[in-house]
Enzyme design. Structure first.
Site, PDB file in Angstrom:
ATOM      1  CE  LYS A 241      -1.801  -7.329   2.654  1.00  0.00           C
ATOM      2  NZ  LYS A 241      -2.961  -7.237   3.558  1.00  0.00           N
TER       3      LYS A 241
ATOM      4  CE  LYS B 206       2.168 -11.693   5.229  1.00  0.00           C
ATOM      5  NZ  LYS B 206       0.884 -11.075   4.927  1.00  0.00           N
TER       6      LYS B 206
ATOM      7  CB  THR C 226       1.886 -10.687  12.459  1.00  0.00           C
ATOM      8  OG1 THR C 226       0.838 -10.180  11.624  1.00  0.00           O
ATOM      9  CG2 THR C 226       3.126  -9.816  12.304  1.00  0.00           C
TER      10      THR C 226
ATOM     11  N   GLY D 213      -0.706  -5.711   5.640  1.00  0.00           N
ATOM     12  CA  GLY D 213      -1.549  -4.519   5.703  1.00  0.00           C
ATOM     13  C   GLY D 213      -1.236  -3.536   4.599  1.00  0.00           C
TER      14      GLY D 213
END
Length: 214
Positions: A16, A33, A37, A108
């Protein structure tokens, strides 16, 4: 062309961030973004910023930065925090350029939890973005890809299409056929990801992206 393009993946580690850099470069878009994390590995914002060659794109600061390399809801829980999606949604208007797209990179896939009651798919919808799906060939990737496309259709989220990463496999042609979403292009695997590589891949994606956004 003030579009919002949300880069999502069929799983974790499918490319990504590299895709985000290529799309941002191809469109001279801004990049954001919202949730980062795993800070021990650095931030994706820093990675994308270092890979861009144009002097137009702006990389906006994250809304949330969390230490643990985990899903956002868990990483926040480990720090006794709860991510409030409203704080993310409130920023998107000011971050969206007037005449250029905003590329938003997710964490994700679609059903990664943002908090205990809110998932990434809902964030895409609430941000008013179109999804761009990043896929890579591995055992089980067809299932993951088609589940992703089915969920996007179910939720009524507009989809630009697929970007495939890594080595070519005929599976990607089947995924395009079965999903009904177009193939934007593919980004091959390389040992050396640098500005030159991103520029080259951005040029290859540019025509398809501009056509789909027209």
């Amino acid at each position: 062309m003030s579009e919002r393009i949300f880069i999502t993946g069929i799983g974790t580690g499918v490319g990504k961030t590299i895709t985000s850099a290529c799309v941002t470069e191809a469109l001279q878009a801004d990049y954001w973004k919202p949730i980062q994390t795993g800070l021990m590995e650095g931030t994706d914002t820093d990675t994308v910023h270092a890979l861009l060659s144009n002097d137009v794109s702006v990389c906006h600061p994250e809304a949330w930065k969390l230490e643990a390399p985990a899903s956002p809801h868990l990483a926040a829980r480990l720090e006794n925090k709860t991510i409030n999606p409203d704080a993310i949604i409130a920023r998107v208007e000011s971050y969206t350029p007037v005449n250029r797209p905003l590329v938003i990179e997710g964490a994700g896939g679609l059903l990664v939890p943002v908090n205990d009651h809110y998932f990434t798919a809902e964030l895409i919808s609430d941000l008013g973005a179109k999804a761009l799906i990043v896929a890579q060939n591995y055992l089980g990737s067809i299932n993951h890809a088609l589940l992703t496309s089915a969920m996007l259709k179910h939720l009524g989220i507009p989809v630009l299409g697929w970007v495939f990463t890594g080595d070519y496999h005929s599976n990607e042609d089947d995924i395009v056929k079965w999903s009904g979403y177009p193939k934007i292009g593919r980004i091959p695997w390389t040992e050396h990801v640098d500005k030159s590589f991103i520029q080259q891949q951005a040029q290859l994606l540019s025509a398809s992206l501009h056509t789909l956004l027209a």
